[in-house]
Design a protein around this motif. Structure first.
Motif, PDB file in Angstrom:
ATOM      1  N   UNK A  69     114.637  -1.645 -54.647  1.00 42.58           N
ATOM      2  CA  UNK A  69     114.155  -0.295 -54.368  1.00 42.58           C
ATOM      3  C   UNK A  69     113.057   0.113 -55.333  1.00 42.58           C
ATOM      4  N   UNK A  70     113.200  -0.251 -56.611  1.00 37.47           N
ATOM      5  CA  UNK A  70     112.149   0.073 -57.577  1.00 37.47           C
ATOM      6  C   UNK A  70     110.868  -0.710 -57.316  1.00 37.47           C
ATOM      7  N   UNK A  71     111.005  -1.868 -56.690  1.00 37.82           N
ATOM      8  CA  UNK A  71     109.820  -2.672 -56.376  1.00 37.82           C
ATOM      9  C   UNK A  71     109.190  -2.280 -55.046  1.00 37.82           C
ATOM     10  N   UNK A  72     109.740  -1.254 -54.396  1.00 33.98           N
ATOM     11  CA  UNK A  72     109.082  -0.736 -53.203  1.00 33.98           C
ATOM     12  C   UNK A  72     109.779  -1.018 -51.891  1.00 33.98           C
ATOM     13  N   UNK A  73     110.931  -1.659 -51.888  1.00 33.78           N
ATOM     14  CA  UNK A  73     111.674  -1.891 -50.643  1.00 33.78           C
ATOM     15  C   UNK A  73     112.073  -0.542 -50.063  1.00 33.78           C
ATOM     16  N   UNK A 137     105.261   3.840 -65.988  1.00 36.75           N
ATOM     17  CA  UNK A 137     103.983   3.601 -65.331  1.00 36.75           C
ATOM     18  C   UNK A 137     104.170   2.900 -63.994  1.00 36.75           C
ATOM     19  N   UNK A 138     103.520   3.461 -62.988  1.00 36.14           N
ATOM     20  CA  UNK A 138     103.513   2.865 -61.658  1.00 36.14           C
ATOM     21  C   UNK A 138     102.823   1.505 -61.740  1.00 36.14           C
ATOM     22  N   UNK A 139     103.458   0.492 -61.209  1.00 30.54           N
ATOM     23  CA  UNK A 139     102.917  -0.860 -61.243  1.00 30.54           C
ATOM     24  C   UNK A 139     103.393  -1.676 -62.427  1.00 30.54           C
ATOM     25  N   UNK A 140     103.910  -1.003 -63.457  1.00 32.05           N
ATOM     26  CA  UNK A 140     104.434  -1.688 -64.632  1.00 32.05           C
ATOM     27  C   UNK A 140     105.952  -1.586 -64.652  1.00 32.05           C
ATOM     28  N   UNK A 141     106.467  -0.356 -64.653  1.00 29.49           N
ATOM     29  CA  UNK A 141     107.910  -0.130 -64.688  1.00 29.49           C
ATOM     30  C   UNK A 141     108.518  -0.074 -63.290  1.00 29.49           C
ATOM     31  N   UNK A 142     107.751   0.343 -62.309  1.00 26.93           N
ATOM     32  CA  UNK A 142     108.238   0.473 -60.936  1.00 26.93           C
ATOM     33  C   UNK A 142     107.052   0.382 -59.987  1.00 26.93           C
ATOM     34  N   UNK A 143     107.317   0.083 -58.722  1.00 30.07           N
ATOM     35  CA  UNK A 143     106.269  -0.026 -57.709  1.00 30.07           C
ATOM     36  C   UNK A 143     106.526   0.892 -56.516  1.00 30.07           C
ATOM     37  N   UNK A 144     107.656   1.553 -56.524  1.00 29.42           N
ATOM     38  CA  UNK A 144     108.004   2.461 -55.430  1.00 29.42           C
ATOM     39  C   UNK A 144     107.293   3.796 -55.639  1.00 29.42           C
ATOM     40  N   UNK A 145     107.277   4.658 -54.619  1.00 27.96           N
ATOM     41  CA  UNK A 145     106.713   5.997 -54.830  1.00 27.96           C
ATOM     42  C   UNK A 145     107.490   6.727 -55.919  1.00 27.96           C
ATOM     43  N   UNK A 146     106.819   7.519 -56.740  1.00 27.84           N
ATOM     44  CA  UNK A 146     107.496   8.231 -57.824  1.00 27.84           C
ATOM     45  C   UNK A 146     108.653   9.110 -57.357  1.00 27.84           C
ATOM     46  N   UNK A 147     108.571   9.626 -56.134  1.00 21.59           N
ATOM     47  CA  UNK A 147     109.683  10.441 -55.630  1.00 21.59           C
ATOM     48  C   UNK A 147     110.963   9.614 -55.512  1.00 21.59           C
TER      49      UNK A 147
END
Length: 178
Positions: A69-73, A137-147
């Motif tokens: 989920x954090x990677x954008x699934x 940081x988006x792309x470093x710590x997570x890739x999902x939308x900040x929401x």
């Protein structure tokens, strides 16, 4: 398109064997230990999954889903647990490690590889929720939308009996249109 790969843990000449199946998606791999025919053979009634194995697998699947989920699934996951099947969801790059961990737990009773995989996949929620300011940081710590990150952090804080105090800059991230 999903690929399907299976490995047999017992003698290949018998259909009553334990198998590990891997179904590859674009970003997600579903790794499943199938013990159905092996358990139904009637010779292995005492071969229930140990509590340690079950706890390690549950820990691993929860860490894997959080990581995905954090990677954008965006999709949800559904699975069951029992003595006949063990299912893990992991990023594709961890599929081979998940197969080795399930094999070690099933054949040798060694759950340490499952715990190591869970440690590797688990997001650092304790670090992120500890007192003090954090800049994720988006792309470093997570890739999902900040929401979605905010939603996950709030759920983890609630699970720990805490309340997440999130800054307005995170709530009004690049996806909010502001």
């Amino acid at each position: 398109m999903a690929m399907h790969v299976a490995a047999v843990l017992d003698r290949p000449e018998t259909w009553r064997s334990r198998r590990i199946r891997v179904r590859y998606g674009t970003f997600t791999a579903r790794v499943e230990l199938d013990r159905d025919n092996w358990m139904e053979s009637g010779q292995h009634e005492d071969r229930k999954i140990s509590d340690d194995f079950r706890q390690a697998a549950d820990r691993c699947v929860r860490a894997g889903i959080d990581r995905l989920w954090l990677e954008g699934e965006t999709r949800g996951f559904s699975w069951g647990s029992g003595d006949y099947y063990v299912t893990l969801f992991v990023p594709v790059r961890h599929a081979d490690e998940a197969v080795r961990a399930l094999r070690a737990a099933e054949v040798r009773g060694d759950t340490r590889p499952l715990h190591r995989l869970a440690d590797k996949l688990a997001p650092p929620y304790d670090k992120w929720l500890s007192p003090g300011e954090r800049k994720l940081q988006l792309g470093v710590d997570f890739r999902c939308p900040p929401t979605r990150l905010v939603k996950l952090l709030r759920a983890q804080a609630k699970e720990r009996g805490m309340r997440a105090n999130l800054s307005p800059s995170l709530r009004a991230g690049p996806y909010s249109g502001s």
